[in-house]
Design a protein around this motif. Structure first.
Motif, mmCIF file in Angstrom:
data_model
loop_
_atom_site.group_PDB
_atom_site.id
_atom_site.type_symbol
_atom_site.label_atom_id
_atom_site.label_comp_id
_atom_site.label_asym_id
_atom_site.label_seq_id
_atom_site.Cartn_x
_atom_site.Cartn_y
_atom_site.Cartn_z
ATOM 1 N N CYS A 1 -6.731 -1.396 2.483
ATOM 2 C CA CYS A 1 -5.469 -2.200 3.137
ATOM 3 C C CYS A 1 -5.833 -3.631 3.430
ATOM 4 C CB CYS A 1 -4.777 -1.488 4.181
ATOM 5 S SG CYS A 1 -4.092 0.015 3.985
ATOM 6 N N LEU B 1 3.372 -1.095 3.817
ATOM 7 C CA LEU B 1 2.865 0.115 3.637
ATOM 8 C C LEU B 1 4.026 1.368 3.325
ATOM 9 C CD1 LEU B 1 0.498 2.519 3.763
ATOM 10 C CD2 LEU B 1 0.909 2.530 6.286
ATOM 11 N N ALA C 1 -2.599 -6.000 1.788
ATOM 12 C CA ALA C 1 -1.413 -5.077 1.958
ATOM 13 C C ALA C 1 -0.324 -5.564 3.138
ATOM 14 C CB ALA C 1 -1.672 -3.807 1.746
ATOM 15 N N THR D 1 -3.270 7.537 8.555
ATOM 16 C CA THR D 1 -3.061 5.997 8.683
ATOM 17 C C THR D 1 -2.462 5.615 9.875
ATOM 18 O OG1 THR D 1 -0.834 6.466 7.832
ATOM 19 C CG2 THR D 1 -2.557 5.779 6.336
ATOM 20 N N ALA E 1 0.681 -1.376 0.026
ATOM 21 C CA ALA E 1 -0.104 0.037 0.179
ATOM 22 C C ALA E 1 0.914 1.264 -0.003
ATOM 23 C CB ALA E 1 -0.981 -0.013 1.235
ATOM 24 N N PHE F 1 0.539 -4.414 9.744
ATOM 25 C CA PHE F 1 1.598 -4.371 8.383
ATOM 26 C C PHE F 1 2.854 -5.060 8.868
ATOM 27 C CE2 PHE F 1 -0.598 -0.599 7.401
ATOM 28 C CZ PHE F 1 -1.352 -1.053 6.427
#
Length: 525
Positions: free
Chosen positions: A99, A107, A104, A117, A60, A124
């Motif tokens: 996401c 990031l 994903a 975010t 992402a 992540f």
């Protein structure tokens, strides 16, 4: 001469064939050559590989327009990873969906993206922070400088093939959450290559990039085609575009090509001072799209900047991003038309009776090697989108015997405001969750500057429904361009057909009348 094998190879090919000083792009006073951009992209690819990004991984990307975005784009192409651009205008819940739905694992975010975010409820493997961005979890955060200091992508890396998926573009649907159009390297290359002969692009062209690079129009309108032929792109920061700023950039950077959404073109038509400056500049070509532009606007701009071609176009996130163009010499004779298909696209219409024809009125259909391969994880919607072997756009169009397309309506319940797509279902879902809302319908009404603006009609049995609370909910959960500009409380039920479907074609004139009267209308604060 190298053959284009994937998106990165286009940059690599030009870097090897162009003179070493030839500039590829610029941003905020910095300019890089094709060689420098190629080498930087390989360094980013090597750094991402070192932190675990592998072929096929979804990454992402949420950044403001900046040089690092361009480097990331080509780095992911070289690596064989899948780029998932996140619209910089989205809010936290919308970003979480993109996401999560895309899967994903990584990031890349700058300080602009970090505003929304930082509080995401998404895990992540690694977060790469660019510029002044800070990630709250130190265990997964790594800076851009650390990523790019580890060396280039290894020569033994297996490059992606044409059929490999490269990018997911999320576009909202009328029946649910946003879905991702999946594009392969092959489709992206066809989309780019078709613009070269279709728009007559050459290595001498200089393009001003106004759209966000997180949108399909960002990279895929002119930018990659110009990389292919050795042209130049000057990148502007995301948002806040004014015609004064744009004209100044055209002058400063000797721009020849620019894309202006209809709302900006309307402003330009009423600014003879700016048109006079553009007439004396290097500008030769303006393209506009997203909605039909009134002839009075086109006439005004054509008279105000003689010698500059003003074209209209049509495209979509499912690609081609520029499927049709109305050439400058056809603008005045084909008012409101989106033009004729570019060389890499074939068009037709499906009539109400289901017949596919090359002229007439019906749903616009496209065939092109540039189209998406499908919607990620949505086999039923993919099958529906490609029924009968055509990409079904959902747009109603008139197609004449000469091949000129005029968009006359939409089968999908879509509003286009300031050149951005707004899907009522998303807004209706947010408002419908508020206590006291019995029914809600969102429609678009004409707006002088933005083409259309969003209005929500709310049915309630609560006499003093707090519309400001609803506006606050929308502000928290929806991007600014999606938020209703007016809330209308309606005492009677929404008009519906025998199957229970809301008749928005009946609701819109009612809304326009109420706006004129000001009755039951609230303007969100």
């Amino acid at each position: 001469m190298k053959i284009a094998r994937n998106v990165f190879s286009v940059l690599d090919r030009t870097a090897e064939s162009a003179d070493r000083s030839r500039l590829a792009c610029g941003f905020a006073g910095e300019q890089v050559t094709f060689l420098e951009l190629r080498d930087r992209a390989l360094a980013v690819a090597g750094g991402l590989a070192s932190v675990g990004v592998e072929t096929g991984d979804r990454v992402a990307v949420m950044m403001d327009n900046r040089m690092e975005w361009v480097e990331t784009f080509f780095a992911l192409a070289a690596l064989g990873a899948i780029c998932v651009p996140v619209n910089v205008l989205l809010t936290g819940p919308e970003i979480e969906h993109v996401c999560t739905d895309s899967g994903a694992r990584f990031l890349i975010v700058d300080e602009v993206g970090g505003r929304e975010t930082a509080s995401l409820n998404v895990r992540f493997d690694t977060v790469v922070t660019v510029g002044e961005a800070v990630w709250p979890e130190e265990s997964v955060g790594i800076s851009w400088n650390e990523v790019t200091s580890g060396g280039s992508l290894g020569a033994d890396h297996v490059e992606p093939g044409l059929e490999s998926p490269f990018i997911f573009y999320y576009s909202s649907g009328t029946t649910g959450l946003p879905k991702a159009a999946v594009h392969t390297h092959d489709g992206v290359l066809w989309n780019s290559f078709g613009q070269i002969p279709g728009l007559g692009l050459t290595r001498d062209d200089r393009y001003l990039v106004i759209p966000s690079l997180s949108w399909a129009a960002g990279f895929h309108n002119l930018v990659i085609p110009l990389v292919w032929v050795g042209g130049y792109s000057e990148i502007r920061r995301t948002g806040g575009a004014t015609m004064d700023d744009i004209v100044a950039m055209v002058e400063r950077h000797q721009i020849s090509h620019v894309m202006l959404v209809p709302s900006l073109l309307r402003i330009l038509a009423n600014r003879p001072d700016l048109m006079k400056r553009l007439s004396a500049s290097s500008l030769t070509w303006v393209v506009t799209g997203a909605e039909p532009v009134p002839r009075v606007v086109i006439d005004g701009v054509c008279r105000g900047i003689p010698g500059v071609d003003v074209c209209q176009g049509y495209g979509l996130s499912e690609f081609p991003t520029i499927a049709t163009v109305l050439a400058a010499e056809d603008v005045l004779e084909h008012e409101g038309s989106a033009g004729r298909a570019l060389p890499h696209t074939t068009i037709a219409i499906r009539t109400e009776g289901g017949e596919i024809r090359r002229s007439g009125t019906g749903e616009l259909l496209l065939r092109s090697p540039a189209t998406m391969v499908g919607y990620h994880g949505q086999s039923d919607q993919t099958e529906e989108a490609f029924r009968d072997g055509w990409l079904n756009t959902g747009d109603l169009a008139e197609l004449d015997a000469e091949g000129f397309v005029t968009i006359v309506g939409r089968t999908k319940d879509l509003i286009i405001s300031g050149g951005l797509n707004v899907y009522p279902k998303e807004i209706e879902d947010v408002i419908g969750r508020q206590d006291g809302v019995a029914e809600v319908a969102v429609v678009g009404v004409p707006h002088e500057r933005f083409g259309e603006t969003v209005v929500a009609v709310i049915v309630t049995d609560i006499p003093d429904l707090d519309t400001q609370l609803i506006a606050d909910m929308c502000a928290a959960q929806l991007a600014s361009y999606k938020r209703p500009r007016r809330l209308i409380v309606r005492p009677e039920p929404l008009p519906r057909n025998a199957n229970g479907k809301v008749l928005k074609r009946e609701l819109r004139p009612w809304v326009e009348a109420k706006l004129a009267e000001g009755e039951w209308v609230s303007t969100p604060g």
